[in-house]
Design an enzyme around this catalytic site. Structure first.
Site, mmCIF file in Angstrom:
data_model
loop_
_atom_site.group_PDB
_atom_site.id
_atom_site.type_symbol
_atom_site.label_atom_id
_atom_site.label_comp_id
_atom_site.label_asym_id
_atom_site.label_seq_id
_atom_site.Cartn_x
_atom_site.Cartn_y
_atom_site.Cartn_z
ATOM 1 C CD GLU A 1 -2.597 1.207 2.684
ATOM 2 O OE1 GLU A 1 -3.688 1.789 2.698
ATOM 3 O OE2 GLU A 1 -2.106 0.642 3.690
ATOM 4 C CE LYS B 1 -7.441 1.108 3.465
ATOM 5 N NZ LYS B 1 -6.289 1.732 4.166
ATOM 6 C CB CYS C 1 -4.197 -1.590 4.300
ATOM 7 S SG CYS C 1 -3.303 -1.401 5.870
#
Length: 274
Positions: A40, A112, A153
């Site tokens: 990330e 995300k 993440c």
């Protein structure tokens, strides 16, 4: 099939970070890896929002993305660029991952979906939603490893996303990350193994590591977990490029041995007895 993971300590200079990514792509290509995975925020990691804002570009103008695409083409290797901070047309930022093929073409993008807004016992306070807009769609893409589900993440903590990706046929689940040290030490290994076992799929998690220029500390331990939940690669705390061979046929063997995917049922309302 051989894959590579780049474990990095990304800093505040996109040009330096691009140089390190290109070097990792070249190393992976020379070693015969089919695909390289990066963490990330591979292009910029800076919690100083004012300073970071001067380096964040639109996708079309991002020099890190352009450098990675050209390096992938030159090395003849696929790259999952874990994510970049990019500016959207509406002024908000996107935490966006890319899958780039061996010709340097972008095959998939994923923003995300779950944003990290927490207060940790260590005193660290994170408000990702103050600057970033959440993605709205799950994304899977066909790669040399088979169909791959893309996450980033904090998404790791939301099994419904992984269920949707495995329902879509994902045989590999990618989790690029910049986990903090406290949350990483407590939850990183167990969550990644759980997601692999639940889906009967490989999980590939390239991570940030060490003390960064902006002062944050990340956990490292980039992992590759097989469909049975066995850890095939743990890169510890050092930055570098790691390699592992995947037996892609293991997905079918594990899913036949434990056919949980076929036994899934939609769950409606919950009856609460008192």
């Amino acid at each position: 099939m051989k894959i590579a993971l780049a474990q990095t300590t990304t800093g505040i200079d996109p040009a330096a970070n691009a140089h390190a990514l290109v070097a990792a792509i070249q190393e992976a290509g020379r070693a015969g890896a089919a695909m390289l995975f990066t963490p990330e925020m591979s292009g910029l990691l800076d919690r100083d929002r004012a300073r970071a804002a001067t380096s964040i570009r639109t996708e079309a103008d991002d020099a890190v993305l352009a450098a990675v695409a050209e390096a992938a083409r030159s090395a003849g290797i696929w790259v999952h660029l874990g994510s970049l901070a990019l500016r959207r047309d509406d002024g908000m930022l996107a935490n966006r991952g890319f899958v780039i093929d061996a010709r340097g073409a972008v095959r998939a993008r994923y923003d995300k979906m779950h944003l990290f807004d927490v207060d940790l016992p260590s005193g660290e306070r994170w408000r990702e939603s103050a600057s970033y807009a959440a993605g709205e769609r799950a994304v899977a893409v066909d790669t040399p490893l088979g169909r791959m589900g893309m996450t980033i993440c904090y998404d790791l903590r939301f099994p419904d996303l992984f269920r949707a990706l495995s329902d879509a046929g994902a045989r590999v689940l990618s989790v690029p990350a910049a986990f903090t040290r406290p949350t990483g030490a407590a939850h990183w290994h167990v969550l990644l193994r759980a997601r692999a076992i639940e889906a009967g799929a490989f999980v590939v998690a390239a991570a940030q590591t060490g003390v960064h220029e902006d002062g944050r500390e990340t956990y490292g331990h980039s992992l590759v977990v097989d469909p049975w939940g066995e850890v095939l690669l743990d890169m510890g705390a050092e930055a570098g490029v790691g390699f592992v061979e995947l037996d892609l046929g293991l997905v079918d063997r594990v899913q036949a041995r434990v056919p949980a995917l076929r036994h899934r049922r939609a769950i409606g309302a919950v009856d609460v007895a008192s």
